[in-house]
Motif scaffolding. Structure first.
Motif, short mmCIF file in Angstrom:
data_model
loop_
_atom_site.label_atom_id
_atom_site.label_comp_id
_atom_site.label_asym_id
_atom_site.label_seq_id
_atom_site.Cartn_x
_atom_site.Cartn_y
_atom_site.Cartn_z
N TYR A 116 0.84 -1.19 0.00
CA TYR A 116 0.00 0.00 0.00
C TYR A 116 0.88 1.25 0.00
O TYR A 116 2.06 1.20 0.35
CB TYR A 116 -0.95 0.03 1.20
N GLN A 117 0.28 2.35 -0.39
CA GLN A 117 0.93 3.65 -0.34
C GLN A 117 -0.01 4.60 0.36
O GLN A 117 -1.22 4.62 0.06
CB GLN A 117 1.22 4.15 -1.75
N ALA A 118 0.49 5.37 1.31
CA ALA A 118 -0.32 6.32 2.05
C ALA A 118 0.06 7.74 1.63
O ALA A 118 1.24 8.05 1.50
CB ALA A 118 -0.10 6.15 3.55
N HIS A 140 -5.42 9.63 1.74
CA HIS A 140 -5.97 8.43 1.13
C HIS A 140 -4.86 7.40 0.96
O HIS A 140 -3.69 7.70 1.18
CB HIS A 140 -6.64 8.73 -0.23
N PHE A 141 -5.26 6.21 0.60
CA PHE A 141 -4.33 5.10 0.40
C PHE A 141 -4.49 4.56 -1.01
O PHE A 141 -5.57 4.63 -1.60
CB PHE A 141 -4.62 3.96 1.39
N GLU A 160 -5.69 0.30 -6.59
CA GLU A 160 -6.89 1.12 -6.44
C GLU A 160 -6.73 2.11 -5.30
O GLU A 160 -6.06 1.83 -4.31
CB GLU A 160 -8.12 0.23 -6.16
N ARG A 161 -7.40 3.25 -5.43
CA ARG A 161 -7.34 4.33 -4.45
C ARG A 161 -8.56 4.28 -3.54
O ARG A 161 -9.67 4.04 -3.99
CB ARG A 161 -7.31 5.66 -5.18
N SER A 163 -13.13 0.62 -2.22
CA SER A 163 -14.36 1.38 -2.43
C SER A 163 -15.01 1.80 -1.11
O SER A 163 -15.74 2.79 -1.07
CB SER A 163 -15.35 0.58 -3.27
N THR A 164 -14.73 1.08 -0.03
CA THR A 164 -15.28 1.43 1.28
C THR A 164 -14.20 1.84 2.28
O THR A 164 -14.52 2.18 3.42
CB THR A 164 -16.06 0.24 1.88
N SER A 165 -12.93 1.76 1.89
CA SER A 165 -11.79 2.02 2.78
C SER A 165 -11.80 1.08 3.98
O SER A 165 -11.34 1.44 5.06
CB SER A 165 -11.76 3.48 3.23
N ALA A 166 -12.32 -0.13 3.80
CA ALA A 166 -12.35 -1.12 4.86
C ALA A 166 -11.10 -1.99 4.79
O ALA A 166 -10.63 -2.33 3.72
CB ALA A 166 -13.59 -2.00 4.73
#
Length: 79
Positions: free
Chosen positions: A9-11, A21-22, A32-33, A60-63
């Motif tokens: 991941y990238q933060a 965002h990630f 995906e962002r 899509s939900t940042s879960a």
């Protein structure tokens, strides 16, 4: 919601906006962002992502979720 294994991941934190965002890279190579997150949710996400366990997420939900080794799931995105 579709949870898939995150391999990296990238933060990105934007202090002027007080949001971040990630970018999730999934096991299949898709990148995906997530949606923008406020400071508290961004910090919580970082805490969860900072683990040695396999991590799963849904941009899509940042879960996000972690996977413990005693689970018997062995196929697809969960393997």
């Amino acid at each position: 919601m579709q949870m898939r294994r995150i391999t990296s991941y990238q933060a990105l934190w934007r202090p002027l906006d007080n949001k971040g965002h990630f970018w999730f890279t999934y096991f299949d190579g898709d990148r995906e962002r997530t949606e923008d997150l406020d400071a508290d949710n961004f910090r919580i996400m970082l805490d969860i992502l900072d683990t040695e366990k396999p991590i799963f997420g849904d941009h899509s939900t940042s879960a996000v979720a972690v996977h413990w080794p005693d689970n018997d799931i062995q196929t697809g995105a969960w393997a």
